[in-house]
Design an enzyme around this catalytic site. Structure first.
Site, short mmCIF file in Angstrom:
data_model
loop_
_atom_site.label_atom_id
_atom_site.label_comp_id
_atom_site.label_asym_id
_atom_site.label_seq_id
_atom_site.Cartn_x
_atom_site.Cartn_y
_atom_site.Cartn_z
N VAL A 47 0.86 -1.18 0.00
CA VAL A 47 0.00 0.00 0.00
C VAL A 47 0.90 1.23 0.00
O VAL A 47 1.69 1.44 0.91
CB VAL A 47 -0.93 0.02 1.23
CG1 VAL A 47 -1.82 1.26 1.22
CG2 VAL A 47 -1.77 -1.25 1.28
N LEU A 48 0.77 2.05 -1.06
CA LEU A 48 1.65 3.20 -1.22
C LEU A 48 1.05 4.51 -0.72
O LEU A 48 1.78 5.47 -0.48
CB LEU A 48 2.06 3.35 -2.69
CG LEU A 48 2.78 2.14 -3.30
CD1 LEU A 48 3.02 2.35 -4.78
CD2 LEU A 48 4.08 1.87 -2.57
N SER A 49 -0.28 4.55 -0.59
CA SER A 49 -0.91 5.80 -0.16
C SER A 49 -1.91 5.53 0.95
O SER A 49 -2.25 4.39 1.23
CB SER A 49 -1.62 6.48 -1.33
OG SER A 49 -2.84 5.82 -1.61
N GLY A 50 -2.40 6.59 1.54
CA GLY A 50 -3.38 6.47 2.62
C GLY A 50 -4.81 6.58 2.14
O GLY A 50 -5.71 6.85 2.95
#
Length: 192
Positions: A47-50
């Site tokens: 997971v690269l972003s929130g």
């Protein structure tokens, strides 16, 4: 007490050995595939972003299951789909907020849980590659990123190996002491 120590040592050995094999599989899988590790149709995605918080956070590792058919997908499901940005394929994992059409012409409206607005384009059925299984491992994505580097690959292979070597040495020393104790008992019995 000694039996308990032996059982604990055996359990520890199995755990370390299993972790070592799992580390090797993950590292080699990501290296050879040039992408995310895959085991039995399940993929580990970083997971690269929130955008999906609080479901899962940036830096987590999520488990997704490959999909061949999108017929069972419905509003509320979380899917991973391909997007094309600047001639480069990338993947996004968002929640389905709407479904339109049927069969091959089926499209999905998606949105990240933390985003204010839904995604700007509809996701076609042939873009969907996987669905989220509900399993996420916080911070493990950062470890996977590190495992993709040369230093990380070496470290993830060396640490379990060193742990096994240390365990083997402790086991060998314990066995040697036990043999010496048995030999001393036999010598003292013969002298008596």
């Amino acid at each position: 007490m000694k039996k308990w120590m032996k059982v604990t040592g055996s359990i520890l050995y199995v755990i370390v050995f299993t972790l070592m094999i799992a580390s090797i599989i993950v590292v080699l899988s990501s290296r050879t595939a040039g992408g995310d590790p895959q085991i039995f149709g399940y993929q580990l995605k970083q997971v690269l972003s929130g955008s999906m918080e609080p479901e899962f956070s940036a830096g987590s590792l999520i488990v997704v299951k490959e999909m061949t058919s999108t017929e069972s997908l419905k509003k509320g499901d979380i899917i991973t789909f391909q997007t094309k940005q600047d001639e480069k394929q990338s993947f996004v994992t968002h929640r389905i907020v709407g479904v339109k059409g049927n069969g091959a012409s089926r499209t999905f409206e998606t949105k990240g849980d933390a985003n204010m607005y839904q995604d700007g384009t509809l996701v076609k059925a042939n873009q969907v590659v996987a669905h989220y299984t509900g399993v996420d491992i916080p911070y493990a994505g950062k470890l996977l990123s590190y495992a993709g580097t040369s230093a990380g690959t070496a470290l993830l292979l060396i640490i379990p190996g060193v742990m096994l070597l240390v365990y083997s040495m402790i086991h060998f020393v314990g066995a040697a002491k036990n043999r010496k104790r048995i030999a001393d008992v036999h010598v003292s019995e013969e002298q008596a």
